[in-house]
Motif scaffolding. Structure first.
Motif, PDB file in Angstrom:
ATOM      1  N   VAL A 101       0.839  -1.195   0.000  1.00  0.00           N
ATOM      2  CA  VAL A 101       0.000   0.000   0.000  1.00  0.00           C
ATOM      3  C   VAL A 101       0.878   1.249   0.000  1.00  0.00           C
ATOM      4  O   VAL A 101       0.669   2.197  -0.754  1.00  0.00           O
ATOM      5  CB  VAL A 101      -0.940   0.017   1.225  1.00  0.00           C
ATOM      6  N   MET A 102       1.892   1.241   0.842  1.00  0.00           N
ATOM      7  CA  MET A 102       2.771   2.411   0.933  1.00  0.00           C
ATOM      8  C   MET A 102       3.493   2.669  -0.390  1.00  0.00           C
ATOM      9  O   MET A 102       3.618   3.818  -0.825  1.00  0.00           O
ATOM     10  CB  MET A 102       3.790   2.206   2.056  1.00  0.00           C
ATOM     11  N   MET A 103       3.958   1.594  -1.031  1.00  0.00           N
ATOM     12  CA  MET A 103       4.662   1.763  -2.302  1.00  0.00           C
ATOM     13  C   MET A 103       3.711   2.305  -3.363  1.00  0.00           C
ATOM     14  O   MET A 103       4.086   3.125  -4.197  1.00  0.00           O
ATOM     15  CB  MET A 103       5.243   0.418  -2.781  1.00  0.00           C
ATOM     16  N   LYS A 104       2.473   1.848  -3.314  1.00  0.00           N
ATOM     17  CA  LYS A 104       1.470   2.282  -4.288  1.00  0.00           C
ATOM     18  C   LYS A 104       1.203   3.780  -4.123  1.00  0.00           C
ATOM     19  O   LYS A 104       1.156   4.520  -5.099  1.00  0.00           O
ATOM     20  CB  LYS A 104       0.182   1.492  -4.049  1.00  0.00           C
ATOM     21  N   VAL A 105       1.023   4.197  -2.861  1.00  0.00           N
ATOM     22  CA  VAL A 105       0.770   5.613  -2.578  1.00  0.00           C
ATOM     23  C   VAL A 105       1.958   6.439  -3.049  1.00  0.00           C
ATOM     24  O   VAL A 105       1.796   7.481  -3.689  1.00  0.00           O
ATOM     25  CB  VAL A 105       0.524   5.832  -1.065  1.00  0.00           C
ATOM     26  N   TYR A 106       3.156   5.954  -2.767  1.00  0.00           N
ATOM     27  CA  TYR A 106       4.365   6.700  -3.144  1.00  0.00           C
ATOM     28  C   TYR A 106       4.435   6.866  -4.659  1.00  0.00           C
ATOM     29  O   TYR A 106       4.700   7.939  -5.182  1.00  0.00           O
ATOM     30  CB  TYR A 106       5.610   5.983  -2.633  1.00  0.00           C
ATOM     31  N   LYS A 107       4.155   5.775  -5.362  1.00  0.00           N
ATOM     32  CA  LYS A 107       4.233   5.789  -6.822  1.00  0.00           C
ATOM     33  C   LYS A 107       3.217   6.779  -7.402  1.00  0.00           C
ATOM     34  O   LYS A 107       3.499   7.481  -8.367  1.00  0.00           O
ATOM     35  CB  LYS A 107       3.961   4.385  -7.354  1.00  0.00           C
ATOM     36  N   LYS A 108       2.048   6.809  -6.789  1.00  0.00           N
ATOM     37  CA  LYS A 108       0.966   7.646  -7.298  1.00  0.00           C
ATOM     38  C   LYS A 108       1.332   9.137  -7.242  1.00  0.00           C
ATOM     39  O   LYS A 108       1.030   9.885  -8.154  1.00  0.00           O
ATOM     40  CB  LYS A 108      -0.285   7.378  -6.470  1.00  0.00           C
ATOM     41  N   TYR A 109       1.966   9.544  -6.154  1.00  0.00           N
ATOM     42  CA  TYR A 109       2.220  10.968  -5.974  1.00  0.00           C
ATOM     43  C   TYR A 109       3.625  11.406  -6.382  1.00  0.00           C
ATOM     44  O   TYR A 109       3.938  12.572  -6.363  1.00  0.00           O
ATOM     45  CB  TYR A 109       1.953  11.380  -4.521  1.00  0.00           C
ATOM     46  N   ASN A 110       4.466  10.427  -6.737  1.00  0.00           N
ATOM     47  CA  ASN A 110       5.839  10.784  -7.079  1.00  0.00           C
ATOM     48  C   ASN A 110       5.916  11.228  -8.529  1.00  0.00           C
ATOM     49  O   ASN A 110       5.572  10.462  -9.432  1.00  0.00           O
ATOM     50  CB  ASN A 110       6.745   9.569  -6.860  1.00  0.00           C
ATOM     51  N   SER A 111       6.335  12.467  -8.745  1.00  0.00           N
ATOM     52  CA  SER A 111       6.538  12.921 -10.119  1.00  0.00           C
ATOM     53  C   SER A 111       7.624  13.987 -10.083  1.00  0.00           C
ATOM     54  O   SER A 111       7.893  14.567  -9.043  1.00  0.00           O
ATOM     55  CB  SER A 111       5.242  13.504 -10.681  1.00  0.00           C
ATOM     56  N   PRO A 112       8.241  14.244 -11.242  1.00  0.00           N
ATOM     57  CA  PRO A 112       9.321  15.251 -11.243  1.00  0.00           C
ATOM     58  C   PRO A 112       8.833  16.630 -10.827  1.00  0.00           C
ATOM     59  O   PRO A 112       9.619  17.467 -10.427  1.00  0.00           O
ATOM     60  CB  PRO A 112       9.768  15.266 -12.704  1.00  0.00           C
ATOM     61  N   TYR A 113       7.511  16.861 -10.933  1.00  0.00           N
ATOM     62  CA  TYR A 113       7.002  18.199 -10.608  1.00  0.00           C
ATOM     63  C   TYR A 113       6.679  18.352  -9.128  1.00  0.00           C
ATOM     64  O   TYR A 113       6.417  19.428  -8.667  1.00  0.00           O
ATOM     65  CB  TYR A 113       5.755  18.496 -11.442  1.00  0.00           C
TER      66      TYR A 113
END
Lengths: 604, 381
Positions: A101-113
């Motif tokens: 779950v934590m990895m999923k949340v991280y992936k969702k909000y992680n972007s270069p911006y």
């Protein structure tokens, strides 16, 4: 000559440049000045702390737990060893956390911006965090922030009243800037109704920032306005006592305890649910369990349960008759057990097979004679009955401070035409007169209108006593009744509880205070198909059983409290709903809510 | 050769001091701005000034007139060679192949910077060898001279470094215009250019170049927008250093180099910008005046006008791109933007020009001297 041409061309260009510079720096100076200011000013909001909800004695019903949230720095790749190390470390420290779950949340909000830390753990309780804080604070990949979480110490006891908060959706975010910042909103109950007050007002900091968004100076600061608390009229101990009573007797139902001025002391809808399940988002399994329970724990039966009022309607019906047709109550009726309409052979029966004989108003209430009401209704007609009943608060919203209240149905000809596209039949008038047929009311409506009979004042039920710093307004609307009829009806209600022939004599007569009331037994007209499918064969008899009502007020001489109880499929009102009402009065007496007792009255 | 230094006095009499004095205010303002932006860059700038001063002095005293016949063609060919070498061994930075890494010492050079000097010198040499007739050059000479310009232009444009290529083209043909070409040729060229420009835009430009042109005309890029905000917020008088937030808080990109003019606008306002533009105008007028004054000395005439065009194009394009009227092509404000290579190359060009002016009558001096020496009876070593 050639030089002149060259110089002319040069001058043309310089002319353009200077003209443009003049336009930009002098003519548009104000505009660009504003843009330059926008560049360096960044407004950051400060979240307010949500107000708390207490009962009348200051017991916390909704509070904020203090703890922490954990965020991970942005721009780590999914394959980055550091990311996995940090997440694994968190899972090791707090075994409740889920790595996927934590990895999923991280992936969702992680972007270069995104340059902000990404919140992967919403809440860890203060006490859980204390041991690991020193270690965690050393990891530069994570950030620990103070966080609050809504907590309901009394859980299911007051869930339908207090409600719960949950994560806000896009629509809610758009509507309210505070919700948008905080990310949480009251989803039901008082949490929803008083959301605007409870959430408080945002504070903000305007800081001077560089091009890379680094704050270097604070220009303006405005603290949030928060801690806007709400105190209720509810006494959680009474609420708890009633809840446990339902639980012990394994009955499904509703009980309302209301002051005659509208203040609600207790309102239980049993069974209930644990609102704490919803705070961090409810799990699929818990949600399904709530939905599948045939006792419908998630429904606030107080305002969302609509039932035929049965005989409890008779006290109001009598008043409606008196308002509709002058002198109609002055004549007695004769009950031989049934009536027929016109040439039809269909018998509209009284509940007493052999009839009540000669019936006057007081006897009609005491013994709940159906034929009395059949005959009077035929004289008055459905439209006049319905109009007056609605003005007494039946079939209309009570205006209680809870969201999305249902209004129920008090039918008339126009209603039926609109709803079923059919004309009204006389037989329907007759059964409407005894609270059956299309009649549907909520328990709170019955309580409200009982208070009207007790005081001849229509009040608006209110749960909150004090919102922020303001006491809530009592809305009381006097209605004039013929004093003689009113006193006859009240006497009839007295008889119900205090005379041997009364339907609630057995449970209500032995109380230390004098109670007046009316019981009701409302037939279950139909069971919804969706419910029927899930009922076991053996339980079918239970679901066909009538609902049991009792609505009362006390003390009889000087009414202070209204107690209304509904037991679903409880059979006869006096025998199942009565004991609960009786326990409530005992509790009120024991806890000094009612001071005048029987002996004192008798002395007078 | 040994008698050379005895002539100092008369050489310095001819020296164009005004040209050098005109540059000083530019240096002062530039240094002041760079100092405010970043003191480390300022220190570097002082080092560049020092190196430039040495290079200038050396180029003033190289006897260009004597070595021009072999040095210039060699220098020109060598530069062309380097440009072609870029094609094969060049280093790509951000999609453009403009640099050569010198093996062993790890310094990268950009041959397209040097070719500007080479082309101007080559034109000067060729023109001085065969000056035009009063009606101007004919078609054949025009084509010959054009080749000197067009060959490096094509190579540089292919790198791609359209900015430098266009500077070369404009400066080169500007020189030819001043020196004189038959007007019929210009007329033909103008018609051809008018007809060909849309075709070049359609087929000759790379997509990124097109977007740059469109962006410049429609919506300004982030950097141009920030530059406009800087200039616009400066107003008439400009703002104090602390209030110049666009630059001090780094919203304005490359504020010390290509976009230094925007900081000038923010810091000193419209007045400041007008002053600097005025200084450039005076400088360019003076160069054109020198070019016109030495009408018979085609070396000076060509060189001075070439330098005037170079300054005009650099300064014009730089300012136009900052105020959003030209695409961002990465041309510095000449001798004003912080940066070593470009500054030192300008020092060389000024040095050569001063040399040409100072030693204009070198041949006459030497003969004169022989006469004086004989009359005065001084011994000739």
């Amino acid at each position: 000559m050639r030089y002149k041409i060259v110089i002319a061309v040069f001058l043309l260009f310089w002319g353009i440049i200077i003209a443009r510079l003049y336009h930009v720096s002098i003519k548009s100076n104000f505009y660009y000045e504003g843009l330059a200011k926008d560049n360096i000013e960044r407004k950051q909001y400060i979240k307010p702390v949500r107000g708390e909800i207490t009962d009348i004695n200051g017991n916390l019903l909704a509070m904020n737990q203090i703890g922490f949230s954990i965020s991970i720095m942005p721009h780590l790749k999914q394959t980055d060893k550091r990311l996995h190390d940090v997440v694994n470390f968190l899972v090791d420290t707090f075994p409740d956390l889920n790595k996927t779950v934590m990895m999923k949340v991280y992936k969702k909000y992680n972007s270069p911006y995104n340059h902000k830390f990404i919140k992967v753990v919403d809440f860890i309780h203060y006490s859980d965090m204390m041991g690991s804080y020193p270690e965690l604070s050393l990891l530069k990949e994570i950030k620990i922030d103070a966080e609050t979480k809504r907590y309901y110490p009394y859980g299911k006891y007051a869930a339908h009243i207090v409600g719960y908060t949950g994560r806000s959706n896009k629509k809610e975010n758009k509507k309210d800037p505070v919700v948008n910042e905080v990310g949480k909103v009251g989803k039901s109950g008082l949490e929803r109704y008083y959301n605007k007050v409870l959430e408080g007002e945002l504070g903000y900091v305007v800081s001077k920032v560089t091009a890379t968004n680094k704050a270097i100076d604070i220009l303006e600061k405005n603290p949030p306005k928060d801690n806007k608390n709400i105190q209720l009229n509810i006494d959680i101990n009474l609420q708890k006592m009633i809840y446990e009573h339902f639980k012990k007797s394994k009955e499904v139902g509703v009980a309302v305890v209301m002051r005659t001025n509208g203040e609600i002391l207790a309102a239980v809808s049993y069974p209930s649910y644990d609102p704490n399940l919803f705070v961090g988002g409810i799990s699929q399994k818990d949600w399904k369990a709530l939905q599948d329970d045939l006792a419908k724990p998630f429904t606030n039966k107080l305002i969302h349960g609509t039932y035929p009022p049965g005989s409890t309607i008779k006290i109001g019906m009598a008043l409606a008759f008196s308002k509709s047709l002058k002198g109609v109550l002055d004549t007695n009726e004769f009950c031989n057990g049934f009536i027929t309409l016109g040439k039809s052979k269909h018998k509209f029966r009284c509940w007493a097979r052999w009839g009540h004989g000669k019936v006057d108003l007081r006897k009609a209430i005491r013994e709940s004679c159906d034929v009395y009401f059949y005959n009077k209704s035929l004289k008055v007609g459905i439209n006049a009955m319905a109009k007056n009943l609605r003005s007494f608060g039946l079939g209309v919203k009570t205006g209680v401070d809870l969201p999305r209240e249902y209004s129920g149905v008090i039918p008339d000809k126009a209603w039926k035409m609109k709803r079923y596209k059919q004309p009204w039949y006389k037989g329907e008038t007759v059964i409407a007169a005894i609270g059956q047929g299309y009649d549907l009311v909520t328990p709170l409506q019955v309580a409200r209108y009982t208070a009207l009979v007790a005081t001849s004042k229509l009040v608006t039920p209110i749960i909150a006593k004090k919102v922020d710093t303001n006491f809530t307004k009592r809305m009381i609307q006097p209605i004039h009744f013929n004093p003689y009829y009113l006193s006859e009806i009240r006497k009839g209600m007295y008889d119900v509880c205090n005379v041997r022939k009364g339907t609630a004599y057995r449970t209500m007569s032995k109380l230390p205070i004098v109670v007046a009331g009316k019981t009701g037994t409302s037939q279950v007209t139909s069971i919804p198909q969706s419910t029927k499918k899930r009922i076991k064969e053996a339980d079918l008899a239970y679901y066909h059983r009538s609902h049991a009502w009792i609505t009362t007020y006390a003390p009889y001489e000087k009414p202070q409290y209204v107690v209304t109880v509904l037991v679903e499929h409880g059979g006869h009102g006096g025998s199942t709903a009565g004991p609960i009402a009786a326990d409530i009065y005992k509790w009120l007496y024991r806890n000094k809510y009612i001071s005048t007792d029987k002996k004192e009255i008798k002395k007078k | 050769m040994e008698s050379w230094f005895n002539l100092d006095k008369r050489i310095f009499k001819n020296f164009s001091y005004l040209l050098i004095i005109q540059l000083i205010p530019l240096f002062v303002i530039s240094s002041y701005l760079v100092y405010e932006i970043n003191i480390h860059l300022y220190n570097k700038q002082m080092i560049y000034y020092f190196i430039a001063a040495i290079v200038f002095s050396i180029s003033v005293f190289i006897p260009w007139r004597r070595i021009i016949w072999w040095f210039v063609p060699l220098f020109y060919m060598a530069n062309l060679g380097l440009l072609i070498a870029v094609e094969f061994i060049g280093k790509s930075i951000l999609g453009a192949k403009r640099w050569i890494e010198l093996p062993g010492i790890g310094i990268t050079i950009q041959p397209s910077e040097f070719i500007k000097v080479a082309v101007i010198m080559m034109l000067a040499y060729l023109i001085s060898r065969k000056p035009p007739s009063p009606k101007g050059y004919g078609l054949l000479d025009f084509i010959k001279l054009s080749l000197v310009i067009v060959i490096p232009f094509i190579i540089i444009a292919k790198e791609p470094d359209l900015g430098t290529a266009l500077v070369l083209l404009i400066a080169g043909y500007g020189i030819l215009f001043i020196v004189g070409i038959n007007w019929k040729i210009w007329l033909t060229l103008a018609i051809l250019a008018g007809a060909g420009a849309p075709l070049v835009y359609e087929y000759g430009l790379k997509p990124y170049q097109k977007t740059r042109i469109q962006d410049a005309l429609n919506k300004p890029s982030y950097q141009v927008r920030q530059a406009l905000i800087a200039i616009g917020s400066g107003g008439l008088e400009g703002k104090s250093k602390e209030e110049s937030t666009q630059t001090q808080l780094k919203f304005l990109p490359v504020s010390s180099t290509d976009f230094i003019f925007a900081y000038l606008g923010e810091r000193f306002g419209f007045k400041g910008m007008l002053t600097v533009i005025g200084l450039y105008i005076l400088l360019i007028f003076n160069l054109l005046y020198i070019s016109a004054k030495y009408a018979t000395d085609y070396l000076i005439k060509t060189f001075a006008s070439g330098l005037a065009f170079l300054l005009f194009v650099y300064m014009g394009v730089n300012v136009l791109m900052i105020i959003g009227l030209a695409p961002v092509v990465g041309l510095p404000l000449p001798m004003f933007s912080h940066g070593g290579t470009s500054f030192i190359i300008f020092a060389v060009i000024f040095g050569i020009l001063e040399n040409l002016i100072a030693f204009k009558d070198y041949n006459r001096y030497t003969s004169d001297e022989k006469i004086t020496m004989q009359t005065k009876g001084t011994s000739v070593p």
